[in-house]
Design a protein around this motif. Structure first.
Motif, PDB file in Angstrom:
ATOM      1  N   ILE A 275      36.068   0.421  63.236  1.00 25.98           N
ATOM      2  CA  ILE A 275      36.840   0.412  64.487  1.00 25.98           C
ATOM      3  C   ILE A 275      37.034   1.834  65.007  1.00 25.98           C
ATOM      4  O   ILE A 275      36.935   2.092  66.210  1.00 25.98           O
ATOM      5  N   ILE A 276      37.304   2.773  64.080  1.00 29.17           N
ATOM      6  CA  ILE A 276      37.471   4.172  64.489  1.00 29.17           C
ATOM      7  C   ILE A 276      36.195   4.704  65.134  1.00 29.17           C
ATOM      8  O   ILE A 276      36.218   5.297  66.219  1.00 29.17           O
ATOM      9  N   ILE A 277      35.066   4.494  64.464  1.00 28.23           N
ATOM     10  CA  ILE A 277      33.782   4.970  65.005  1.00 28.23           C
ATOM     11  C   ILE A 277      33.446   4.249  66.297  1.00 28.23           C
ATOM     12  O   ILE A 277      32.980   4.859  67.271  1.00 28.23           O
ATOM     13  N   PHE A 278      33.698   2.936  66.334  1.00 31.29           N
ATOM     14  CA  PHE A 278      33.415   2.127  67.518  1.00 31.29           C
ATOM     15  C   PHE A 278      34.202   2.643  68.721  1.00 31.29           C
ATOM     16  O   PHE A 278      33.656   2.834  69.814  1.00 31.29           O
ATOM     17  N   ASN A 279      35.497   2.884  68.529  1.00 28.26           N
ATOM     18  CA  ASN A 279      36.342   3.374  69.623  1.00 28.26           C
ATOM     19  C   ASN A 279      35.928   4.768  70.084  1.00 28.26           C
ATOM     20  O   ASN A 279      36.032   5.104  71.262  1.00 28.26           O
ATOM     21  N   LYS A 280      35.462   5.579  69.140  1.00 28.50           N
ATOM     22  CA  LYS A 280      35.044   6.935  69.502  1.00 28.50           C
ATOM     23  C   LYS A 280      33.741   6.919  70.292  1.00 28.50           C
ATOM     24  O   LYS A 280      33.606   7.586  71.315  1.00 28.50           O
ATOM     25  N   VAL A 281      32.775   6.118  69.812  1.00 28.11           N
ATOM     26  CA  VAL A 281      31.464   6.064  70.471  1.00 28.11           C
ATOM     27  C   VAL A 281      31.560   5.355  71.812  1.00 28.11           C
ATOM     28  O   VAL A 281      30.810   5.671  72.750  1.00 28.11           O
ATOM     29  N   GLU A 282      32.489   4.404  71.920  1.00 26.69           N
ATOM     30  CA  GLU A 282      32.641   3.631  73.157  1.00 26.69           C
ATOM     31  C   GLU A 282      32.847   4.526  74.371  1.00 26.69           C
ATOM     32  O   GLU A 282      32.417   4.192  75.481  1.00 26.69           O
ATOM     33  N   ARG A 283      33.471   5.683  74.190  1.00 29.03           N
ATOM     34  CA  ARG A 283      33.811   6.558  75.322  1.00 29.03           C
ATOM     35  C   ARG A 283      32.565   7.160  75.972  1.00 29.03           C
ATOM     36  O   ARG A 283      32.535   7.378  77.179  1.00 29.03           O
ATOM     37  N   THR A 284      31.542   7.440  75.150  1.00 28.76           N
ATOM     38  CA  THR A 284      30.403   8.205  75.664  1.00 28.76           C
ATOM     39  C   THR A 284      29.049   7.556  75.408  1.00 28.76           C
ATOM     40  O   THR A 284      28.028   8.177  75.697  1.00 28.76           O
ATOM     41  N   PHE A 285      29.032   6.318  74.878  1.00 26.87           N
ATOM     42  CA  PHE A 285      27.740   5.784  74.446  1.00 26.87           C
ATOM     43  C   PHE A 285      26.772   5.566  75.611  1.00 26.87           C
ATOM     44  O   PHE A 285      25.568   5.588  75.427  1.00 26.87           O
ATOM     45  N   MET A 286      27.280   5.354  76.830  1.00 27.92           N
ATOM     46  CA  MET A 286      26.393   5.133  77.973  1.00 27.92           C
ATOM     47  C   MET A 286      25.576   6.387  78.290  1.00 27.92           C
ATOM     48  O   MET A 286      24.547   6.308  78.959  1.00 27.92           O
ATOM     49  N   ASP A 287      26.003   7.527  77.809  1.00 29.01           N
ATOM     50  CA  ASP A 287      25.249   8.770  78.037  1.00 29.01           C
ATOM     51  C   ASP A 287      24.106   8.929  77.054  1.00 29.01           C
ATOM     52  O   ASP A 287      23.193   9.750  77.289  1.00 29.01           O
ATOM     53  N   THR A 288      24.131   8.178  75.947  1.00 34.47           N
ATOM     54  CA  THR A 288      23.121   8.369  74.925  1.00 34.47           C
ATOM     55  C   THR A 288      22.294   7.119  74.650  1.00 34.47           C
ATOM     56  O   THR A 288      21.229   7.220  74.050  1.00 34.47           O
ATOM     57  N   VAL A 289      22.798   5.937  75.030  1.00 35.57           N
ATOM     58  CA  VAL A 289      22.111   4.710  74.691  1.00 35.57           C
ATOM     59  C   VAL A 289      20.788   4.572  75.445  1.00 35.57           C
ATOM     60  O   VAL A 289      20.637   5.068  76.536  1.00 35.57           O
TER      61      VAL A 289
END
Length: 289
Positions: A275-289
């Motif tokens: 959940i911690i990693i998920f919440n952190k990546v959720e903020r910026t994942f559209m820039d890297t996915v």
């Protein structure tokens, strides 16, 4: 009075979207409001999976049935692995049902970000609804497969070849929640990391297969004796819950309180970490996915 009521209603459904939030902020109330969306995602997973197939949802039965027959021939026949007196086909059907539930929870959630990138980039909704719907889909699939297991169980009960521990059936929902959370945690960790490292998406299928052989699925724990190998296998957080499941359904297996406790602790740690990693990546994942 009407205006005040409208204002209160507006406040109730007002959502403030921000990239700044606590890592452990689950937003469970918000997720609950989107329960209809979770159900829609669950239905979508079945529609997409069996769309344009000849047999459709019948594959839910055929996949574990054919796999169990192969296991019966290869492991039960050629390799001569015993099943502690339980009919081999029933043993493997039961083992496959619980393993497919767990592995599906892992593999479907391992691609939660990449598979839903188009939707995530256009519409806001609690991102946790997607992995939750994947686990719910796996539970429904497990329920369907269990009807086949129960049918074989009744057949062998009539023949007197199996003796389930009926009292332990009350533990099955707990085992499902346990393995569902573990699959959710592992899956969203992999999904979060694959937004940058796509190699993990390729390795996850191979890794799940290896994990299966490190879990007492195609063999009972009794085959490992009482030495170090047995202890190492029980440290695997999936092994103890699988043993409890087979203990309940087949009357074969054991309940290991120590290793169950270890499994619960590992599950909590992995779920929280996920959940911690998920919440952190959720903020910026559209820039890297």
């Amino acid at each position: 009075m009407v205006n005040e009521q409208n204002i209160e209603n507006a406040k109730e459904y007002h959502i403030h979207i921000s990239s700044k939030h606590k890592l452990l902020d689950l937003k469970l109330r918000e997720v609950f409001r989107y329960r209809d969306l979770i159900w829609l995602f669950t239905k979508r997973s079945f529609v997409v999976k069996y769309k344009q197939t000849i047999l459709g949802p019948a594959w839910i039965f055929l996949n574990p049935f054919i796999t169990s027959i192969i296991y019966t021939i290869v492991f039960g026949g050629v390799a001569g692995i015993g099943t502690e007196g339980v009919p081999k086909i029933l043993f493997y059907l039961c083992s496959n049902a619980i393993w497919i539930f767990f592995s599906t929870s892992v593999t479907q959630n391992a691609s939660a970000f990449t598979a839903n990138a188009n939707v995530f980039g256009k519409v806001y909704f609690p991102r946790l609804t997607t992995p939750l719907s994947n686990v719910l889909s796996a539970i429904i699939q497990f329920g369907v497969q269990m009807t086949m297991v129960i049918a074989f169980l009744i057949f062998y009960l009539i023949k007197g070849e199996v003796q389930p521990n009926w009292w332990a059936w009350i533990l099955i929902p707990v085992i499902l929640i346990h393995l569902g959370l573990l699959g959710l945690g592992v899956g969203i960790i992999v999904s979060s990391l694959t937004t940058k490292y796509r190699d993990l998406a390729i390795l996850v299928g191979f890794g799940v297969q290896l994990w299966m052989y490190g879990t007492p699925i195609v063999y009972p724990m009794s085959q490992l004796g009482q030495g170090t190998l047995r202890k190492l296998m029980l440290i695997n957080p999936v092994s103890a819950p699988v043993e409890v499941f087979r203990y309940a359904v087949l009357g074969q297996g054991s309940i290991e309180p120590l290793y169950l406790g270890i499994s619960v602790i590992v599950t909590i740690v992995i779920t929280v970490l996920g959940i911690i990693i998920f919440n952190k990546v959720e903020r910026t994942f559209m820039d890297t996915v």
